[in-house]
Design a protein around this motif. Structure first.
Motif, PDB file in Angstrom:
ATOM      1  N   LEU A 223       0.810  -1.218   0.000  1.00 38.96           N
ATOM      2  CA  LEU A 223       0.000   0.000   0.000  1.00 38.96           C
ATOM      3  C   LEU A 223       0.843   1.268   0.000  1.00 38.96           C
ATOM      4  O   LEU A 223       0.293   2.364   0.062  1.00 38.96           O
ATOM      5  CB  LEU A 223      -0.899   0.011   1.259  1.00 38.96           C
ATOM      6  CG  LEU A 223      -1.759  -1.213   1.499  1.00 38.96           C
ATOM      7  CD1 LEU A 223      -2.456  -1.084   2.856  1.00 38.96           C
ATOM      8  CD2 LEU A 223      -2.765  -1.395   0.387  1.00 38.96           C
TER       9      LEU A 223
ATOM     10  N   ASP B 209       2.325   3.187  -1.971  1.00 43.30           N
ATOM     11  CA  ASP B 209       2.316   4.248  -2.974  1.00 43.30           C
ATOM     12  C   ASP B 209       1.477   5.448  -2.539  1.00 43.30           C
ATOM     13  O   ASP B 209       1.455   6.473  -3.203  1.00 43.30           O
ATOM     14  CB  ASP B 209       1.853   3.726  -4.341  1.00 43.30           C
ATOM     15  CG  ASP B 209       0.399   3.296  -4.359  1.00 43.30           C
ATOM     16  OD1 ASP B 209      -0.289   3.416  -3.316  1.00 43.30           O
ATOM     17  OD2 ASP B 209      -0.058   2.827  -5.411  1.00 43.30           O
ATOM     18  N   GLY B 210       0.773   5.317  -1.407  1.00 44.56           N
ATOM     19  CA  GLY B 210       0.044   6.443  -0.851  1.00 44.56           C
ATOM     20  C   GLY B 210      -1.376   6.587  -1.359  1.00 44.56           C
ATOM     21  O   GLY B 210      -2.091   7.494  -0.937  1.00 44.56           O
ATOM     22  N   THR B 211      -1.801   5.727  -2.260  1.00 44.17           N
ATOM     23  CA  THR B 211      -3.156   5.851  -2.812  1.00 44.17           C
ATOM     24  C   THR B 211      -4.139   4.912  -2.115  1.00 44.17           C
ATOM     25  O   THR B 211      -5.302   4.866  -2.479  1.00 44.17           O
ATOM     26  CB  THR B 211      -3.166   5.540  -4.326  1.00 44.17           C
ATOM     27  OG1 THR B 211      -2.751   4.191  -4.522  1.00 44.17           O
ATOM     28  CG2 THR B 211      -2.256   6.487  -5.081  1.00 44.17           C
ATOM     29  N   HIS B 212      -3.689   4.178  -1.132  1.00 46.72           N
ATOM     30  CA  HIS B 212      -4.527   3.211  -0.439  1.00 46.72           C
ATOM     31  C   HIS B 212      -4.675   3.568   1.037  1.00 46.72           C
ATOM     32  O   HIS B 212      -4.573   2.720   1.919  1.00 46.72           O
ATOM     33  CB  HIS B 212      -3.922   1.801  -0.558  1.00 46.72           C
ATOM     34  CG  HIS B 212      -3.788   1.327  -1.959  1.00 46.72           C
ATOM     35  ND1 HIS B 212      -2.661   1.575  -2.704  1.00 46.72           N
ATOM     36  CD2 HIS B 212      -4.640   0.654  -2.754  1.00 46.72           C
ATOM     37  CE1 HIS B 212      -2.822   1.044  -3.900  1.00 46.72           C
ATOM     38  NE2 HIS B 212      -4.013   0.482  -3.957  1.00 46.72           N
ATOM     39  N   CYS B 213      -4.942   4.821   1.306  1.00 43.28           N
ATOM     40  CA  CYS B 213      -4.988   5.306   2.684  1.00 43.28           C
ATOM     41  C   CYS B 213      -6.056   4.577   3.500  1.00 43.28           C
ATOM     42  O   CYS B 213      -5.839   4.274   4.666  1.00 43.28           O
ATOM     43  CB  CYS B 213      -5.232   6.811   2.692  1.00 43.28           C
ATOM     44  SG  CYS B 213      -4.967   7.549   4.306  1.00 43.28           S
ATOM     45  N   GLN B 214      -7.212   4.309   2.901  1.00 43.37           N
ATOM     46  CA  GLN B 214      -8.287   3.628   3.630  1.00 43.37           C
ATOM     47  C   GLN B 214      -7.833   2.245   4.109  1.00 43.37           C
ATOM     48  O   GLN B 214      -8.062   1.887   5.261  1.00 43.37           O
ATOM     49  CB  GLN B 214      -9.536   3.500   2.742  1.00 43.37           C
ATOM     50  CG  GLN B 214     -10.689   2.771   3.400  1.00 43.37           C
ATOM     51  CD  GLN B 214     -11.237   3.504   4.627  1.00 43.37           C
ATOM     52  OE1 GLN B 214     -11.235   4.728   4.674  1.00 43.37           O
ATOM     53  NE2 GLN B 214     -11.657   2.755   5.624  1.00 43.37           N
TER      54      GLN B 214
END
Length: 138
Positions: free
Chosen positions: A78, A80-85
């Motif tokens: 996760l 890459d920072g786009t999967h914060c949830q």
């Protein structure tokens, strides 16, 4: 750690020193697929860059927060920072686990304090309350 090691390619030994880990730790992370193993140029040794150092620091930071290596692997997917949830959900689960362990430790603390207190009030040939309680525990 010197600033040069952050920018210049490093041997595994230099990487280990810069990250504050043992060489075997890096090799272990590679076997667990937490870190890629760089290519070995013909007739040369593998070199690691700043990305490898950053990855080790990420792994160690996550471990200090109580994440297992399996959980760290999930977090690395996760990163890459786009999967914060998803990352937040993993952190929430870890927090729940930590809170449960703290509650268990508080119960243990209370039980031990009571047993120690009972030990200091016992006199004569009475069986030790601590040892007796451990024998009677189910």
């Amino acid at each position: 750690m010197n600033a040069i090691s952050d920018r210049e390619p490093m041997t595994i030994g230099a990487l280990a020193r810069a990250a504050g880990v043992h060489v075997e730790t890096i090799r272990f992370y590679q076997r667990k697929r937490l870190m890629p193993e760089p290519d070995r140029p013909v007739g040369s040794i593998r070199r690691y860059g700043a990305d490898a150092l950053g990855r080790i620091r990420f792994i160690k930071s996550a471990q200090r927060l109580g994440f297992s290596l399996e959980e760290v692997a999930d977090l690395l997917e996760l990163e890459d920072g786009t999967h914060c949830q998803q990352a937040r959900e993993q952190a929430r689960k870890k927090l729940d686990d930590v809170r449960a362990r703290i509650a268990d430790l508080k119960r243990i603390e209370t039980a031990l304090a009571e047993l120690i207190s009972r030990c200091s009030t016992t006199r004569g040939r009475v069986r030790c309350p601590l040892i007796q309680a451990l024998h009677e525990a189910r």
